[in-house]
Write a protein that holds these residues in place. Structure first.
Motif, mmCIF file in Angstrom:
data_model
loop_
_atom_site.group_PDB
_atom_site.id
_atom_site.type_symbol
_atom_site.label_atom_id
_atom_site.label_comp_id
_atom_site.label_asym_id
_atom_site.label_seq_id
_atom_site.Cartn_x
_atom_site.Cartn_y
_atom_site.Cartn_z
ATOM 1 N N ALA A 120 0.835 -1.190 0.000
ATOM 2 C CA ALA A 120 0.000 0.000 0.000
ATOM 3 C C ALA A 120 0.876 1.248 0.000
ATOM 4 C CB ALA A 120 -0.894 -0.013 1.229
ATOM 5 N N GLU A 121 0.367 2.310 -0.590
ATOM 6 C CA GLU A 121 1.033 3.597 -0.463
ATOM 7 C C GLU A 121 0.653 4.133 0.914
ATOM 8 O OE1 GLU A 121 0.057 6.411 -3.514
ATOM 9 O OE2 GLU A 121 0.992 8.054 -2.408
ATOM 10 N N ILE A 122 1.642 4.213 1.783
ATOM 11 C CA ILE A 122 1.346 4.637 3.148
ATOM 12 C C ILE A 122 1.227 6.163 3.179
ATOM 13 C CG2 ILE A 122 2.172 4.697 5.545
ATOM 14 C CD1 ILE A 122 1.346 1.896 4.679
ATOM 15 N N ILE A 123 0.087 6.627 3.662
ATOM 16 C CA ILE A 123 -0.179 8.063 3.712
ATOM 17 C C ILE A 123 0.525 8.656 4.935
ATOM 18 C CG2 ILE A 123 -1.980 9.833 3.870
ATOM 19 C CD1 ILE A 123 -2.099 8.140 1.289
ATOM 20 N N PRO A 144 -4.634 13.160 12.504
ATOM 21 C CA PRO A 144 -5.648 12.414 11.752
ATOM 22 C C PRO A 144 -6.297 13.253 10.658
ATOM 23 C CG PRO A 144 -5.887 11.954 14.087
ATOM 24 C CD PRO A 144 -4.788 12.983 13.960
ATOM 25 N N LYS A 145 -6.610 14.498 10.973
ATOM 26 C CA LYS A 145 -7.300 15.345 10.017
ATOM 27 C C LYS A 145 -6.457 15.541 8.751
ATOM 28 C CE LYS A 145 -9.287 19.943 9.633
ATOM 29 N NZ LYS A 145 -8.309 20.952 9.232
ATOM 30 N N LEU A 166 -3.964 13.655 7.747
ATOM 31 C CA LEU A 166 -3.789 12.378 7.066
ATOM 32 C C LEU A 166 -4.983 12.101 6.161
ATOM 33 C CD1 LEU A 166 -2.412 10.165 9.994
ATOM 34 C CD2 LEU A 166 -1.191 10.737 7.903
ATOM 35 N N ALA A 167 -6.181 12.375 6.693
ATOM 36 C CA ALA A 167 -7.413 12.105 5.939
ATOM 37 C C ALA A 167 -7.469 12.976 4.686
ATOM 38 C CB ALA A 167 -8.633 12.344 6.825
ATOM 39 N N VAL A 168 -7.122 14.243 4.838
ATOM 40 C CA VAL A 168 -7.175 15.165 3.696
ATOM 41 C C VAL A 168 -6.141 14.766 2.647
ATOM 42 C CG1 VAL A 168 -6.785 17.558 3.003
ATOM 43 C CG2 VAL A 168 -8.137 17.052 5.063
ATOM 44 N N LEU A 175 -4.937 11.809 2.121
ATOM 45 C CA LEU A 175 -5.403 10.579 1.472
ATOM 46 C C LEU A 175 -6.430 10.880 0.384
ATOM 47 C CD1 LEU A 175 -5.946 7.456 1.268
ATOM 48 C CD2 LEU A 175 -7.627 7.783 3.076
ATOM 49 N N LEU A 176 -7.413 11.704 0.743
ATOM 50 C CA LEU A 176 -8.487 11.983 -0.216
ATOM 51 C C LEU A 176 -7.954 12.695 -1.452
ATOM 52 C CD1 LEU A 176 -10.399 10.833 1.789
ATOM 53 C CD2 LEU A 176 -11.822 12.877 1.613
ATOM 54 N N LYS A 227 -4.966 12.491 -2.745
ATOM 55 C CA LYS A 227 -4.244 11.527 -3.575
ATOM 56 C C LYS A 227 -5.209 10.608 -4.304
ATOM 57 C CE LYS A 227 0.118 11.200 -1.241
ATOM 58 N NZ LYS A 227 1.375 10.689 -1.462
ATOM 59 N N MET A 228 -6.185 10.103 -3.547
ATOM 60 C CA MET A 228 -7.063 9.093 -4.103
ATOM 61 C C MET A 228 -7.933 9.648 -5.234
ATOM 62 S SD MET A 228 -9.657 6.598 -2.044
ATOM 63 C CE MET A 228 -10.858 7.867 -1.652
ATOM 64 N N PHE A 229 -8.508 10.832 -4.999
ATOM 65 C CA PHE A 229 -9.409 11.370 -6.013
ATOM 66 C C PHE A 229 -8.653 11.842 -7.250
ATOM 67 C CE2 PHE A 229 -12.519 11.826 -2.435
ATOM 68 C CZ PHE A 229 -13.445 10.937 -2.972
ATOM 69 N N LYS A 273 -5.992 10.148 -8.428
ATOM 70 C CA LYS A 273 -5.654 8.931 -9.171
ATOM 71 C C LYS A 273 -6.918 8.197 -9.643
ATOM 72 C CE LYS A 273 -2.447 5.092 -9.046
ATOM 73 N NZ LYS A 273 -1.687 4.217 -8.144
#
Lengths: 432, 281, 366
Positions: free
Chosen positions: B244-247, B254-255, B257-259, B261-262, B264-266, B268
């Motif tokens: 996995a690509e570790i965020i 946490p906040k 990290l979540a942002v 992640l989103l 990067k994900m959206f 790709k």
């Protein structure tokens, strides 16, 4: 139920099995009640078996008991963060049959022992919890289980229900355990091919090694670590007093993880597959924490009676021996047609007093206290010892005499000369 | 009424381990249990016995150690237990197993006529769900799989009414005895054995039948010979490893990290926007 | 109750033995897929199998057929058309009012008769309640081999046999099973294990009709009633596009609310690992993995799930996997798309909030 037994044994660990086997073998009608799904189900970890105690119960045990490896080497390590200093004792004598110590996997060993108990004629009922002792006045006359129609009667009840015996507490036979009297040991089993273990530990087929560890691994808490070789697995664990875990705010799991990451230990485990993580309470309060061991119609054996020699890590042999002695007391009374009164069962305590069991328990009675009050045994000393070894072994142009002076100085800085002498005295008293 | 319940002793799959080097199952320390699905069928059989009277016989095929499973069934309240065990059964697949069990049930039936056979929905080790149907077809019993409840049993007219789980609903079925039922999981809860039954289980003189006792004369139908399926290869799953690509981010909050992640994900996987919108609709 | 356990020690590798097919079985040709339908709707697993069947048929150079059984009407014909769209060359159609509902007896007889009459070498069914009931029965009446819950189907070209791979011992091991000297070779596959092929609306094929030849009086079991599931509120994991799942790392049942919160924002289904279901935190229908449901969503968010093989086999066909776990060595990080090493109890609320904001801006943009 109407059925009555000569004896009810509560628990199917080493002490309960020893008691049930000995009585059943002598022709007594024995009921054994085990809480777990089957004997050994709560015991996945590895352990060390001392032959003698079992030999006196089942002389031919070597023929079919599930033994892992006989021990030919004992190592003692004192650990610092990055290093360790240690001793090794290995002897060809250990390779002469009959062997003296074996590593075992408790799940298999307990199962085997239980099979022998049942073959001897005892009735085993598992997955059944004894909720209360049935009393007639101050006399124990049977047990109440958690099952429907669950009351059952016997002349004598042997409590072999392990550390933190709820029954003994409920019946007021002993007080609540104190965290300072109980160690929490966490263990893991790591599977490795047989040949890998043999080459890694420089041993032959069937031969085994035990490594005892103390020092910084326990984070300055009282306790020790250990590593045993099984046939195709390693048992690794660490045990510390419950009171210390509470104080230091570290979880046993974290402690074990740290230990496994130690540069001296990590390569021994490399490539293994971890199977089982278990935590187990060990009564280490010693002689001073022992409860009353017998009464009207009852006796306590094994861990339930605090029969553990923390210094020599002996538990199962004391458990089996106390189980046997209790059984022999019952057999003797049955033969003589005498009632199971406290006065008559006192012969159990008598046997214990005359044997190595109580002698050892008494000998080390001050040990737990000494360690409790002097945690530098587990912090300052390991560090100093390791540094001393490092200083002596480093070739840097400083003469040995100056090095020794420096080492002595460092010891004195961290712990006064008076303190050092005091420690030596305490240890001498304890081991004398 | 006479009910036969087929059970199997299985290794607790939750605790199974594969030897990392040899790729073989390590049974050491893995407890053997009664196949959990069988317990729903056993409990249902015991309930019928409680309500309508009769006897419950438990039957298992397996190695001698499987007697532990049968004793367990006795402790719950079964009346009799038979273990069909013979080296000749080794290597049996589901077709051969259903043949052997059907033969044994026929033998039991000759002694005391059988009205209902229960089997587990499937096992947790084989997971095939084939032996129950196999027995029913061989013995010409009405097959009722995935039963969620038995609503009526009319012994006089030899009729039974029950609910059967289908993919999109529940069938209410009525059929005649003799029949074979496999119960759906979670439809009842196994009772807690009484102490007298625990004693009875420990002392019960278990019947062991070899192939002859089970009435099997045609050995070409059991064991390896009677098994059409052949295991040609056993191997450990070698799932592909794409780490996995570790965020990570500087603050480690946490906040953030979540942002991260989103974002990067959206970037790709832009279609995910639409998928989420669709799911939310 | 199978004796599959006896087989965990590999026997002689079948492939290496010199193998000659019994000449009486040589006439068995072609690959069949049983088209399952209920209440007027074909089960998707049939089309997933049609895709697999197409590959097998092409390898063998034989036709692919669908088997449609049911009450006469336009629906059965429509299923045949659909079967062609998904790759079938022909369909065997058996129509009879007795088969309006699934009942084991007429379906077993019907399928057995079809096989005996037209002799396929391979017969595939979905591992649904219907498919398993029927497959187990037909394999017995036909006295042939059946391999359940396959995850991979292949042809061993050396002897033209079906090599069916399935998990065993709860997914800890895989085994490949062959049925050499018996025909047809039968296998079942669970829904969502195989991917759904793209239908080709221009494809057509031929229909072969065959009569059941039974009367109602011969059938012992009667259907008194059919109670369709009220799908409102029922978990539909296998077909969900987004799933948020939790495992043992969620520690306490009340923490599981965090999973529900995120699922609500995403319009997702909630899934769980076996221990969670066994502990009763969520219902059985939400279990993902070897002993639960197989899923293949577009997005799978796994919180506090280590990624043991038993769980992995049920979800690793997901398009995007986000894993949250405090243990950096957890196996889930070996196959997830994105990983966050940390405490799920603090990460989940942050993720929920981030998604909420993202979705809000999206709505504004639209």
């Amino acid at each position: 139920m109407d059925e009555k037994f000569d004896a009810i044994v509560i628990g199917a660990g080493p002490s309960g099995n020893a008691a049930a086997y000995t009585m059943a073998k002598a022709g007594l009608k024995v009921l054994q009640i085990e809480r777990g799904e089957y004997p050994g189900s709560k015991n996945v970890q590895g352990a060390i078996l001392y032959s003698k105690a079992l030999e006196e119960i089942i002389p031919d045990f070597r023929e079919d008991a599930p033994l892992e490896r006989h021990l030919i080497e004992q190592q003692m390590w004192v650990l610092d963060d990055e290093s360790y200093i240690g001793t090794t004792y290995r002897s060809a004598e250990f390779n002469q049959e009959p062997y003296n110590r074996y590593t075992i996997i408790r799940a298999q060993f307990d199962k085997w022992f239980s099979k022998r108990v049942q073959e001897a004629g005892a009735l085993l009922v598992c997955e059944t919890t004894v909720t209360n002792l049935l009393m007639d006045g101050n006399r124990v006359i049977g047990v109440q289980t958690d099952r429907e129609n669950g009351a059952i009667y016997a002349d004598v009840v042997v409590l072999a229900d392990g550390v933190n015996s709820l029954l003994a507490k409920k019946a007021g036979f002993h007080a609540e355990l104190e965290p300072k009297d109980v160690a929490l040991a966490v263990k893991e089993i790591h599977f490795l091919p047989e040949e890998t273990i043999q080459s890694r530990f420089n041993i032959g087929e069937g031969e085994g090694v035990v490594i005892e560890m103390a020092g910084k691994i326990t984070q300055g808490m009282m306790g020790t670590g250990f590593l045993y070789t099984n046939k195709d697995s390693l048992t690794i664990g660490v045990g510390c007093m419950l009171s210390d875990f509470k104080q230091q705010k570290i979880t046993p799991y974290e402690l074990l993880e740290k230990m496994k990451a130690h540069p001296a230990i990590k390569p021994l485990l490399a490539g293994g597959e971890m199977k089982e993580y278990t935590a187990h309470l060990i009564p280490e309060g010693g002689y001073k924490a022992m409860p009353k061991l017998f009464g009207e119609g009852w006796m306590i054996v094994g861990d339930a009676g605090m029969f553990v020699n923390a210094v020599h890590r002996e538990g199962s042999n004391l458990a089996m021996t106390t189980g046997r002695y209790a059984a022999e007391a019952v057999i003797d009374l049955k033969e003589k047609k005498l009632p199971m009164t406290a006065a008559n069962l006192a012969r159990y305590q008598g046997r214990l007093e005359d044997s190595f069991v109580m002698k050892d328990m008494k000998k080390y009675k001050n040990m737990p206290e000494i360690f409790h009050k002097n945690n530098h045994f587990f912090t300052t000393y390991p560090e100093l010892l390791n540094r001393a070894a490092h200083t002596m072994l480093t070739v840097d142009g400083v003469d040995k005499k100056s090095k020794e002076r420096e080492i002595r100085k460092s010891f004195k800085q961290r712990r006064s000369l008076f303190g050092l002498m005091g420690d030596a005295f305490k240890m001498w008293r304890a081991f004398e | 009424m006479h009910i036969v319940v087929c059970i199997k002793q299985v290794p607790d799959s939750a605790q199974i381990r594969v030897h990392p080097v040899t790729n073989t199952i390590m049974r050491q320390g893995v407890p053997a249990i009664v196949n959990p699905y069988d317990l729903f069928s056993l409990e249902e059989a015991l309930r019928l016995k409680d309500e309508y009277g009769g006897r419950v016989t438990v039957l298992s095929m397996g190695p001698p150690q499987a007697e532990a499973a049968l004793r367990k069934a006795i402790s719950f309240g079964a009346d009799d237990a038979i273990l069909v065990t013979d080296r000749a059964f080794a290597g049996s697949d589901t077709l051969a197993t259903s043949f052997a069990l059907a033969s044994a049930i026929q033998k039991i039936h000759e002694d005391m006529p059988v009205d209902i056979v229960f089997a587990g929905k499937q096992t947790i080790d084989g997971d095939t769900a084939q032996v129950g149907p196999g027995i029913a077809k061989r013995m010409d019993l009405q097959l009722l799989t995935y039963v969620s409840s038995i609503t009526d049993l009319d012994l006089e007219n030899r009729e039974i009414t029950l609910h059967r789980r289908a993919e999109g609903g529940v069938q209410v079925l009525k059929t005649s005895l003799p029949c074979l039922i496999t119960m759906l999981e979670g439809t009842n809860e196994m009772r807690f054995a009484t102490l007298p039954n625990m004693f009875r289980a420990a002392r019960y003189p278990l019947k062991q039948w070899d192939k002859d006792a089970a009435g099997i004369t045609d050995v070409s139908k059991i064991g390896l010979k009677g098994s059409p399926t052949i295991v040609s290869k056993v191997f450990a799953p070698q799932p592909k490893t794409i780490p996995a690509e570790i965020i990570d981010c500087e603050s480690k909050q946490p906040k953030d990290l979540a942002v991260t992640l989103l974002a990067k994900m959206f970037t790709k996987f832009p279609n995910l926007h639409e998928d989420i919108a669709k799911a939310n609709a | 109750m199978s004796e599959e356990t006896e087989k965990d020690a590999p026997k002689k590798p079948a492939g290496r033995r010199k193998f000659e097919l019994d000449p009486r079985l040589a006439s068995y040709k072609g690959v069949w897929v049983f088209v399952e339908h209920e209440r007027g709707v074909a089960h998707t697993v049939s089309w997933e199998l049609m895709g697999e069947g197409r590959k097998l048929a092409d390898k063998l150079g034989v036709p692919l057929a669908g088997v449609v059984m049911g009450a006469p009407g336009i629906q059965t014909r429509r299923f045949c058309e659909e079967a062609f769209h998904y790759g079938a060359d022909l369909c065997y159609l058996m129509e009879d009012p007795l088969m309006a509902d699934y009942r084991n007896q007429p379906f077993t007889k019907g399928l057995t008769d079809l096989v005996n009459a037209y002799q396929p070498e391979i017969l595939l069914l979905g591992a649904t309640t219907l498919g398993r009931d029927l497959a187990g029965s037909v394999a017995t009446t036909l006295q042939t081999g059946l391999t359940a819950d396959c995850t991979e189907l292949n042809i061993d070209m050396e002897n033209r046999s079906l090599a069916a791979t399935r998990p065993t011992f709860g997914g800890s091991l895989l085994c490949t099973i062959v049925t050499l000297n018996y025909r047809p070779q039968m296998a079942t596959v669970r829904p969502r294990v195989m991917s759904l092929p793209k239908p080709d609306m221009t494809r057509t094929g031929s229909i072969v009709e065959h009569a059941l030849g039974m009367t109602e009086s011969e059938i012992v079991t009667k259907v008194l009633e059919y109670i369709p599931d009220n799908l409102q509120g029922k978990p539909q994991l296998p077909f969900a596009d987004i799933i948020v799942a939790g495992g043992r790392g969620m520690k306490r049942p009340e923490n599981f609310q965090l999973i529900w919160d995120l699922a609500k924002v995403l319009g997702a289904e909630v899934g769980a690992t076996r221990p969670i279901v066994q502990a009763g935190w969520v219902e059985l229908d939400r279990q993902v993995g070897q002993s639960g449901k197989t899923v293949r969503p577009k997005l799978y968010i796994a919180a506090g799930i280590s990624g043991a093989i038993q769980h992995r086999v049920g979800m690793d066909a997901s398009d995007v996997i986000i894993a949250i776990n405090s243990d950096p060595n957890a196996p889930i990080f070996d196959f997830a798309t994105y990983g966050i090493v940390g405490n799920a109890m603090t990460i989940l609320p942050a993720l929920t909030e981030a998604f909420r904001q993202q979705l809000a801006t999206l709505k504004v943009a639209v």
